[in-house]
Design a protein around this motif. Structure first.
Motif, short mmCIF file in Angstrom:
data_model
loop_
_atom_site.label_atom_id
_atom_site.label_comp_id
_atom_site.label_asym_id
_atom_site.label_seq_id
_atom_site.Cartn_x
_atom_site.Cartn_y
_atom_site.Cartn_z
N ILE A 90 -0.90 6.24 1.07
CA ILE A 90 -1.49 5.17 0.25
C ILE A 90 -0.97 5.31 -1.18
O ILE A 90 -0.77 6.43 -1.66
CB ILE A 90 -3.04 5.23 0.27
N ASP A 91 -0.68 4.22 -1.82
CA ASP A 91 -0.51 4.16 -3.27
C ASP A 91 -0.70 2.72 -3.71
O ASP A 91 -0.83 1.81 -2.88
CB ASP A 91 0.82 4.77 -3.75
N ARG A 92 -0.76 2.51 -5.02
CA ARG A 92 -1.01 1.15 -5.53
C ARG A 92 0.11 0.19 -5.12
O ARG A 92 -0.14 -0.95 -4.73
CB ARG A 92 -1.09 1.17 -7.07
N THR B 90 -0.10 -3.65 -3.79
CA THR B 90 0.16 -4.80 -4.68
C THR B 90 1.43 -5.55 -4.30
O THR B 90 1.54 -6.75 -4.53
CB THR B 90 0.26 -4.34 -6.15
N SER C 88 -5.58 9.15 3.89
CA SER C 88 -5.08 9.72 2.64
C SER C 88 -5.52 11.17 2.57
O SER C 88 -6.41 11.59 3.31
CB SER C 88 -5.63 8.94 1.44
N TYR D 44 -1.21 4.20 -12.47
CA TYR D 44 -2.58 4.67 -12.65
C TYR D 44 -2.93 4.97 -14.11
O TYR D 44 -4.07 5.28 -14.42
CB TYR D 44 -2.81 5.93 -11.79
N LYS E 245 -10.86 3.11 -6.24
CA LYS E 245 -10.33 1.74 -6.41
C LYS E 245 -9.27 1.44 -5.35
O LYS E 245 -9.24 0.37 -4.76
CB LYS E 245 -9.74 1.57 -7.81
N ASP E 246 -8.37 2.41 -5.13
CA ASP E 246 -7.33 2.24 -4.09
C ASP E 246 -7.95 2.12 -2.70
O ASP E 246 -7.54 1.29 -1.88
CB ASP E 246 -6.36 3.42 -4.10
N THR F 42 -9.53 -1.25 -2.20
CA THR F 42 -8.51 -2.30 -2.02
C THR F 42 -7.95 -2.25 -0.60
O THR F 42 -7.81 -3.27 0.07
CB THR F 42 -7.36 -2.12 -3.04
#
Length: 364
Positions: free
Chosen positions: A21-23, A27, A45, A60, A84-85, A88
């Motif tokens: 997982i990452d932003r 996005t 994760s 971040y 937050k991640d 989402t």
């Protein structure tokens, strides 16, 4: 157009989850594409994954700067950012969760690895994280250490979805199933809707072979290299089928309980001599999950072989573990060593992560 090979795995009753997982993956729309095109049905994760995500990008920085004044510790700040991640990702998988009636679509967040041997601390943090994430389709990850067992039981009894991580050995796996079933029984007795409680037991694979294979060379058993983890997984599935059957389980099933599925973790090949899709191909079977890193998903999409393999060659699996025993290789001792090392392997990136957050705070 040829059917996507990763998606085909689901035809055999196995769910593919992404071990990453990452932003950026969210996005950019890449995660949505993995859901739509590859049939990916969940995300896991861990501290190492988040350390890489936060240390290797500026995505971040703004959150760390904004949330730092309210956080008492760097660990608290990390969880504020990570949640937050997780939220989402959980929202992206909500459609899968609803369509599967709670059978899939989960995103996992791990308690602090510093708590791996702390029953009370783990129980408390699991409840806190569950409340803060506030999503039905989240699982809180708790290591399947000896002190973790009671935390798992209590968390399930409290109605929290749990991903039991860091499992290597068969005796410990059986103890984990007992913690799950006991927790469900307590929840049912308290009048909770146990149909809404979900859990997986994450059985780590390739790390077993990394440790065992050199011993096999020494004992003249080179033909078993790369086979011990798969044999252990097949035996774990036999335990799963035995435990989630019979009158005790049936009483819970009648009240809507879901079996605690086995999840295959550490599925990338660490040995370059092995095919890069080896562990995925060997353990495709009903009512299981395989959590796979991005590069292994890409490899499987390209050249993976899809077949119902999990219950093939079970006699061979039994023989493999018997040969180890005869050669004087104590698999239970090895799996305990791997558990101990696994705790340390998650502590180190977590320490690195907290330092990266401290550095970022000092910049802002």
């Amino acid at each position: 157009m040829a059917t996507n090979k990763v998606k085909q795995i689901h035809d055999f009753g196995q769910s593919i989850w992404l071990d990453f997982i990452d932003r950026e993956i969210m996005t950019s729309g890449k995660l949505k594409k993995l859901i739509d095109e590859d049939g990916v049905r969940g995300v896991t994760s861990n501290p190492a994954i988040f350390e890489k995500a936060i240390s290797s990008s500026s995505d971040y920085d703004a959150d760390i700067a904004a949330l730092a004044p309210q956080a008492n510790t760097n660990e608290e700040l990390f969880f504020s950012v990570a949640i937050k991640d997780i939220q989402t990702a959980a929202d992206l998988f909500r459609g899968v969760f609803d369509e599967a009636d709670g059978g899939d679509g989960y995103v996992s967040l791990e308690v602090s690895p510093f708590l791996a041997l702390d029953t009370e601390g783990t129980t408390k943090q699991a409840e806190e994280l569950w409340g803060k994430v506030g999503r039905e389709n989240v699982m809180i990850k708790i290591p399947g250490t000896k002190p973790g067992l009671e935390a798992i039981r209590r968390s399930i009894a409290a109605g929290i979805n749990i991903n039991v991580t860091l499992l290597f050995g068969l005796p410990r796996y059986e103890e984990v199933t007992e913690a799950y079933i006991s927790g469900l029984e307590e929840a049912l007795a308290a009048g909770k809707d146990i149909a809404k409680i979900a859990s997986v037991a994450s059985f780590f694979l390739s790390r077993i072979d990394v440790l065992v294979d050199p011993m096999l060379d020494e004992k003249g058993l080179a033909d078993l290299k790369g086979e011990v983890a798969i044999a252990s997984a097949k035996k774990a599935y036999e335990i799963y089928k035995r435990v989630f059957a019979g009158p005790r389980w049936q009483k819970l099933a009648d009240a809507g309980a879901k079996p605690q599925r086995l999840l295959w973790a550490s599925t990338s090949s660490k040995n370059p001599a092995f095919k890069d899709t080896k562990y995925v191909e060997a353990l495709i079977g009903a009512d299981t999950v395989d959590t796979v890193p991005l590069e292994t998903i890409d490899a499987f999409r390209d050249h993976g072989i899809v077949a119902n393999t999990l219950e093939q060659d079970t006699d061979k699996a039994t023989q493999t573990l018997e040969k180890l025993k005869q050669a004087g290789i104590d698999i239970d001792k090895i799996t305990q060593q791997l558990e101990d090392e696994g705790v340390d392997k998650f502590n180190k990136p977590f320490e690195k992560l907290l330092k990266a957050i401290e550095d970022q705070k000092n910049k802002s």
